[in-house]
Write a protein that holds these residues in place. Sequence first.
Motif, PDB file in Angstrom:
ATOM      1  N   LEU A   1     -54.654 -38.045   7.811  1.00  0.00           N
ATOM      2  CA  LEU A   1     -54.578 -37.274   9.041  1.00  0.00           C
ATOM      3  C   LEU A   1     -55.476 -37.945  10.071  1.00  0.00           C
ATOM      4  CD1 LEU A   1     -53.879 -34.745  10.741  1.00  0.00           C
ATOM      5  CD2 LEU A   1     -55.804 -33.609   9.611  1.00  0.00           C
ATOM      6  N   PHE A   2     -54.893 -38.315  11.197  1.00  0.00           N
ATOM      7  CA  PHE A   2     -55.638 -38.982  12.253  1.00  0.00           C
ATOM      8  C   PHE A   2     -56.148 -37.971  13.266  1.00  0.00           C
ATOM      9  CE2 PHE A   2     -52.994 -42.249  10.440  1.00  0.00           C
ATOM     10  CZ  PHE A   2     -53.849 -43.338  10.382  1.00  0.00           C
ATOM     11  N   LYS A   3     -57.226 -38.304  13.966  1.00  0.00           N
ATOM     12  CA  LYS A   3     -57.838 -37.396  14.929  1.00  0.00           C
ATOM     13  C   LYS A   3     -56.901 -37.041  16.073  1.00  0.00           C
ATOM     14  CE  LYS A   3     -62.575 -38.336  13.826  1.00  0.00           C
ATOM     15  NZ  LYS A   3     -63.896 -38.765  14.249  1.00  0.00           N
ATOM     16  N   GLU A   4     -55.910 -37.873  16.338  1.00  0.00           N
ATOM     17  CA  GLU A   4     -54.934 -37.593  17.402  1.00  0.00           C
ATOM     18  C   GLU A   4     -53.756 -36.768  16.886  1.00  0.00           C
ATOM     19  OE1 GLU A   4     -55.527 -38.415  20.561  1.00  0.00           O
ATOM     20  OE2 GLU A   4     -57.409 -39.347  20.005  1.00  0.00           O
ATOM     21  N   GLY A   5     -53.804 -36.328  15.605  1.00  0.00           N
ATOM     22  CA  GLY A   5     -52.810 -35.420  15.067  1.00  0.00           C
ATOM     23  C   GLY A   5     -51.713 -36.039  14.228  1.00  0.00           C
ATOM     24  N   ALA A   6     -51.551 -37.334  14.242  1.00  0.00           N
ATOM     25  CA  ALA A   6     -50.500 -37.986  13.453  1.00  0.00           C
ATOM     26  C   ALA A   6     -50.861 -37.952  11.962  1.00  0.00           C
ATOM     27  CB  ALA A   6     -50.308 -39.426  13.905  1.00  0.00           C
ATOM     28  N   VAL A   7     -49.837 -37.983  11.115  1.00  0.00           N
ATOM     29  CA  VAL A   7     -50.009 -38.006   9.663  1.00  0.00           C
ATOM     30  C   VAL A   7     -49.179 -39.157   9.110  1.00  0.00           C
ATOM     31  CG1 VAL A   7     -49.644 -36.735   7.506  1.00  0.00           C
ATOM     32  CG2 VAL A   7     -50.343 -35.513   9.580  1.00  0.00           C
ATOM     33  N   ARG A   8     -49.760 -39.929   8.213  1.00  0.00           N
ATOM     34  CA  ARG A   8     -49.056 -41.033   7.554  1.00  0.00           C
ATOM     35  C   ARG A   8     -49.348 -40.997   6.064  1.00  0.00           C
ATOM     36  NH1 ARG A   8     -47.397 -41.589  11.978  1.00  0.00           N
ATOM     37  NH2 ARG A   8     -47.000 -43.466  13.178  1.00  0.00           N
ATOM     38  N   GLY A   9     -48.389 -41.445   5.281  1.00  0.00           N
ATOM     39  CA  GLY A   9     -48.614 -41.634   3.852  1.00  0.00           C
ATOM     40  C   GLY A   9     -49.512 -42.843   3.635  1.00  0.00           C
ATOM     41  N   LEU A  10     -50.357 -42.774   2.631  1.00  0.00           N
ATOM     42  CA  LEU A  10     -51.291 -43.863   2.356  1.00  0.00           C
ATOM     43  C   LEU A  10     -50.562 -45.175   2.065  1.00  0.00           C
ATOM     44  CD1 LEU A  10     -54.212 -44.787   1.954  1.00  0.00           C
ATOM     45  CD2 LEU A  10     -53.964 -44.155  -0.458  1.00  0.00           C
ATOM     46  N   GLU A  11     -49.486 -45.114   1.298  1.00  0.00           N
ATOM     47  CA  GLU A  11     -48.759 -46.345   0.943  1.00  0.00           C
ATOM     48  C   GLU A  11     -48.206 -47.046   2.182  1.00  0.00           C
ATOM     49  OE1 GLU A  11     -48.787 -47.785  -2.034  1.00  0.00           O
ATOM     50  OE2 GLU A  11     -50.052 -46.127  -2.683  1.00  0.00           O
ATOM     51  N   ALA A  12     -47.689 -46.282   3.143  1.00  0.00           N
ATOM     52  CA  ALA A  12     -47.164 -46.866   4.384  1.00  0.00           C
ATOM     53  C   ALA A  12     -48.285 -47.541   5.175  1.00  0.00           C
ATOM     54  CB  ALA A  12     -46.474 -45.806   5.227  1.00  0.00           C
ATOM     55  N   LEU A  13     -49.464 -46.940   5.174  1.00  0.00           N
ATOM     56  CA  LEU A  13     -50.599 -47.536   5.883  1.00  0.00           C
ATOM     57  C   LEU A  13     -51.098 -48.797   5.200  1.00  0.00           C
ATOM     58  CD1 LEU A  13     -52.585 -44.361   6.873  1.00  0.00           C
ATOM     59  CD2 LEU A  13     -51.495 -45.974   8.423  1.00  0.00           C
ATOM     60  N   LEU A  14     -51.112 -48.777   3.879  1.00  0.00           N
ATOM     61  CA  LEU A  14     -51.555 -49.972   3.158  1.00  0.00           C
ATOM     62  C   LEU A  14     -50.573 -51.127   3.353  1.00  0.00           C
ATOM     63  CD1 LEU A  14     -52.879 -48.390  -0.147  1.00  0.00           C
ATOM     64  CD2 LEU A  14     -54.209 -49.250   1.796  1.00  0.00           C
ATOM     65  N   ALA A  15     -49.280 -50.807   3.460  1.00  0.00           N
ATOM     66  CA  ALA A  15     -48.264 -51.836   3.656  1.00  0.00           C
ATOM     67  C   ALA A  15     -48.351 -52.439   5.058  1.00  0.00           C
ATOM     68  CB  ALA A  15     -46.876 -51.253   3.418  1.00  0.00           C
ATOM     69  N   GLU A  16     -48.720 -51.607   6.042  1.00  0.00           N
ATOM     70  CA  GLU A  16     -48.821 -52.063   7.434  1.00  0.00           C
ATOM     71  C   GLU A  16     -50.044 -51.405   8.092  1.00  0.00           C
ATOM     72  OE1 GLU A  16     -46.208 -52.026  11.532  1.00  0.00           O
ATOM     73  OE2 GLU A  16     -45.293 -51.274   9.705  1.00  0.00           O
ATOM     74  N   PRO A  17     -51.256 -51.915   7.804  1.00  0.00           N
ATOM     75  CA  PRO A  17     -52.480 -51.229   8.238  1.00  0.00           C
ATOM     76  C   PRO A  17     -52.692 -51.177   9.752  1.00  0.00           C
ATOM     77  CG  PRO A  17     -53.001 -53.219   7.005  1.00  0.00           C
ATOM     78  CD  PRO A  17     -51.528 -53.056   6.962  1.00  0.00           C
ATOM     79  N   GLN A  18     -52.101 -52.054  10.520  1.00  0.00           N
ATOM     80  CA  GLN A  18     -52.324 -52.063  11.970  1.00  0.00           C
ATOM     81  C   GLN A  18     -51.164 -51.447  12.760  1.00  0.00           C
ATOM     82  OE1 GLN A  18     -55.293 -52.746  13.276  1.00  0.00           O
ATOM     83  NE2 GLN A  18     -55.898 -52.946  11.141  1.00  0.00           N
ATOM     84  N   GLN A  19     -50.366 -50.609  12.104  1.00  0.00           N
ATOM     85  CA  GLN A  19     -49.253 -49.974  12.818  1.00  0.00           C
ATOM     86  C   GLN A  19     -49.751 -49.047  13.909  1.00  0.00           C
ATOM     87  OE1 GLN A  19     -47.436 -46.510  10.435  1.00  0.00           O
ATOM     88  NE2 GLN A  19     -48.191 -47.920   8.880  1.00  0.00           N
ATOM     89  N   LYS A  20     -48.949 -48.871  14.934  1.00  0.00           N
ATOM     90  CA  LYS A  20     -49.299 -47.989  16.056  1.00  0.00           C
ATOM     91  C   LYS A  20     -49.250 -46.547  15.573  1.00  0.00           C
ATOM     92  CE  LYS A  20     -48.926 -47.003  20.769  1.00  0.00           C
ATOM     93  NZ  LYS A  20     -50.072 -46.168  20.899  1.00  0.00           N
ATOM     94  N   ILE A  21     -50.296 -45.799  15.882  1.00  0.00           N
ATOM     95  CA  ILE A  21     -50.379 -44.385  15.520  1.00  0.00           C
ATOM     96  C   ILE A  21     -50.259 -43.574  16.799  1.00  0.00           C
ATOM     97  CG2 ILE A  21     -51.777 -42.596  14.427  1.00  0.00           C
ATOM     98  CD1 ILE A  21     -50.869 -44.826  12.488  1.00  0.00           C
ATOM     99  N   GLU A  22     -49.247 -42.734  16.866  1.00  0.00           N
ATOM    100  CA  GLU A  22     -48.994 -41.975  18.085  1.00  0.00           C
ATOM    101  C   GLU A  22     -49.948 -40.788  18.226  1.00  0.00           C
ATOM    102  OE1 GLU A  22     -46.710 -39.912  14.893  1.00  0.00           O
ATOM    103  OE2 GLU A  22     -46.952 -42.001  15.446  1.00  0.00           O
ATOM    104  N   THR A  23     -50.120 -40.341  19.464  1.00  0.00           N
ATOM    105  CA  THR A  23     -50.900 -39.140  19.746  1.00  0.00           C
ATOM    106  C   THR A  23     -49.954 -37.949  19.665  1.00  0.00           C
ATOM    107  OG1 THR A  23     -52.419 -40.324  21.179  1.00  0.00           O
ATOM    108  CG2 THR A  23     -52.282 -37.953  21.491  1.00  0.00           C
ATOM    109  N   VAL A  24     -50.292 -36.975  18.838  1.00  0.00           N
ATOM    110  CA  VAL A  24     -49.450 -35.802  18.629  1.00  0.00           C
ATOM    111  C   VAL A  24     -50.013 -34.578  19.343  1.00  0.00           C
ATOM    112  CG1 VAL A  24     -48.503 -34.261  16.864  1.00  0.00           C
ATOM    113  CG2 VAL A  24     -48.666 -36.714  16.413  1.00  0.00           C
TER     114      VAL A  24
END
Length: 87
Positions: A57-80
């Motif tokens: 859970l990111f401070k801007e409200g977005a949620v990602r699965g850990l595996e997706a983040l590990l596969a692409e750690p620098q992906q853009k995280i949107e503000t929710v």
Amino acid sequence: VSDQKPLGSWSVKQGQIITCPAVCNFQTGEYIVVHDNKLSAEVCRILSVQGTEPLVLFKEGAVRGLEALLAEPQQKIETVISDEEVI
């Protein structure tokens, strides 16, 4: 309980800061911790429930699965959430 013993330990290098609570990844039996906000956005918390993949859970409200983040750690995280909202 005073007679419990730690299952493991880790250390951070001088100058590093742990930026959210550590949790257990029940799928792998490992612990997950974020230091120095080392993802593409500030992490609020990692959520881990037995039987599912850990979620970040990111401070801007977005949620990602850990595996997706590990596969692409620098992906853009949107503000929710808006600037007035706080998690």
